[in-house]
Design a protein around this motif. Structure first.
Motif, PDB file in Angstrom:
ATOM      1  N   TRP A 109     -10.996 -12.632   2.778  1.00 49.69           N
ATOM      2  CA  TRP A 109     -11.813 -12.697   1.441  1.00 49.69           C
ATOM      3  C   TRP A 109     -11.083 -12.542   0.431  1.00 49.69           C
ATOM      4  O   TRP A 109     -11.349 -13.236  -0.567  1.00 49.69           O
ATOM      5  N   LEU A 110      -9.884 -11.942   0.540  1.00 43.40           N
ATOM      6  CA  LEU A 110      -8.876 -11.700  -0.586  1.00 43.40           C
ATOM      7  C   LEU A 110      -8.320 -13.074  -1.237  1.00 43.40           C
ATOM      8  O   LEU A 110      -8.133 -13.579  -2.308  1.00 43.40           O
TER       9      LEU A 110
ATOM     10  N   GLU B 202     -10.019  -8.800   5.772  1.00 42.53           N
ATOM     11  CA  GLU B 202      -9.668  -8.406   4.222  1.00 42.53           C
ATOM     12  C   GLU B 202      -8.933  -9.511   3.783  1.00 42.53           C
ATOM     13  O   GLU B 202      -9.304  -9.853   2.413  1.00 42.53           O
TER      14      GLU B 202
ATOM     15  N   GLN C 145       0.848  -1.208   0.097  1.00 38.79           N
ATOM     16  CA  GLN C 145       0.143  -0.082  -0.063  1.00 38.79           C
ATOM     17  C   GLN C 145       0.929   1.206   0.023  1.00 38.79           C
ATOM     18  O   GLN C 145       0.480   2.508  -0.217  1.00 38.79           O
TER      19      GLN C 145
ATOM     20  N   GLY D  79      -7.893  -4.995  11.271  1.00 46.04           N
ATOM     21  CA  GLY D  79      -8.626  -5.178   9.963  1.00 46.04           C
ATOM     22  C   GLY D  79      -7.998  -5.854   8.807  1.00 46.04           C
ATOM     23  O   GLY D  79      -8.944  -6.141   7.897  1.00 46.04           O
ATOM     24  N   ASN D  80      -6.796  -6.112   8.985  1.00 42.31           N
ATOM     25  CA  ASN D  80      -6.182  -6.965   7.964  1.00 42.31           C
ATOM     26  C   ASN D  80      -6.854  -8.402   7.747  1.00 42.31           C
ATOM     27  O   ASN D  80      -6.540  -9.250   6.790  1.00 42.31           O
TER      28      ASN D  80
ATOM     29  N   PHE E  25      -4.975  -4.046   0.767  1.00 41.47           N
ATOM     30  CA  PHE E  25      -5.871  -5.073   0.699  1.00 41.47           C
ATOM     31  C   PHE E  25      -7.288  -5.029   0.181  1.00 41.47           C
ATOM     32  O   PHE E  25      -7.930  -5.762  -0.365  1.00 41.47           O
ATOM     33  N   ALA E  26      -7.928  -4.082   0.569  1.00 44.69           N
ATOM     34  CA  ALA E  26      -9.292  -3.535   0.536  1.00 44.69           C
ATOM     35  C   ALA E  26      -9.406  -2.931  -0.897  1.00 44.69           C
ATOM     36  O   ALA E  26     -10.648  -3.031  -1.476  1.00 44.69           O
ATOM     37  N   GLN E  27      -8.528  -2.700  -1.506  1.00 43.86           N
ATOM     38  CA  GLN E  27      -8.428  -2.314  -3.035  1.00 43.86           C
ATOM     39  C   GLN E  27      -7.644  -3.084  -3.707  1.00 43.86           C
ATOM     40  O   GLN E  27      -6.808  -2.490  -4.652  1.00 43.86           O
TER      41      GLN E  27
END
Length: 241
Positions: free
Chosen positions: A173-174, A170, A115, A166-167, A141-143
């Motif tokens: 999901w990823l 994310e 990031q 928060g990681n 990770f969110a984008q």
């Protein structure tokens, strides 16, 4: 593996960030019989001080990338003995790029993602410093658009990325969207508080998980793959060879 620190060549014109991040030293590793020479900021605290002079810097500006962390060294060491020639490898949170450069030296086609634009710049500079090529992507990770665009990857790797709560969701999901049944994920972790939550989430997805100690022994590397396969497929290609 051994380390040596000395003054690196003048960083001007190398594509490295300005300020404290342009004052670099070289740290040398021997991994899998190959010498890997890494440029890093001489003083990570000075890089942090530069960031803190910015007006209200966001948390994602904190320069976690500015050090060669034990998890990254352990993961690079583990990968250095693998037959990676011709494999497509994605590193999440590449930092200075030690893992990505090690994989590229072993013949993998590498996308190093972080990031931080500064991290991506260092990863590219360190690849050039070692005479190999790789691609870089700046995204969180969110984008993950650039990461998904290249999927499925043969191998996805990450070192010490569970440092924020928060990681975890994310990544859960990823990761399944980055590899298919022929791929695998290798994750190195020094025992972060979020690790247990992450591993529980991985188990809930129906993936297999195997562990082995990295270097130093406080780092554990987790190899993850889909239950449809009998074992981690790093040594296999997509045609079964």
């Amino acid at each position: 593996m051994w380390h040596e620190q000395r003054l690196a060549a003048d960083a001007r014109g190398s594509g490295l960030p300005a300020g404290a991040a342009s004052d670099v030293v070289e740290e040398t590793f021997v991994l899998g019989g190959r010498t890997v020479r890494m440029l890093r900021p001489r003083d990570a605290d000075a890089v942090l001080d530069d960031v803190l002079t910015e007006e209200d810097p966001a948390d994602d500006r904190l320069p976690f990338w500015a050090e060669l962390w034990p998890s990254g060294v352990a993961l690079a060491r583990a990968l250095s003995g693998q037959p990676l020639a011709g494999r497509r490898l994605l590193e999440l949170g590449c930092g200075l790029g030690l893992v990505s450069v090690t994989a590229a030296l072993a013949g993998a086609g590498v996308l190093a993602a972080d990031q931080s634009p500064e991290a991506a710049a260092f990863a590219a500079a360190n690849a050039a410093h070692n005479g190999v090529g790789l691609q870089t992507a700046v995204c969180a990770f969110a984008q993950p658009g650039p990461l998904l665009a290249g999927a499925p990857w043969d191998l996805v790797v990450a070192a010490d990325v569970l440092y924020e709560p928060g990681n975890v969701p994310e990544l859960l999901w990823l990761l399944p969207r980055l590899v298919d049944d022929a791929g695998a994920v290798w994750l190195a972790d020094p025992g972060r508080p979020m690790l247990e939550r992450f591993l529980a989430g991985v188990d809930a997805t129906g993936w297999r998980c195997e562990t082995f100690l990295g270097d130093p022994d406080t780092v554990t590397i987790y190899r993850l793959w889909r239950r449809a396969r009998s074992g981690p497929p790093v040594e296999r290609d997509r045609t079964g060879g």
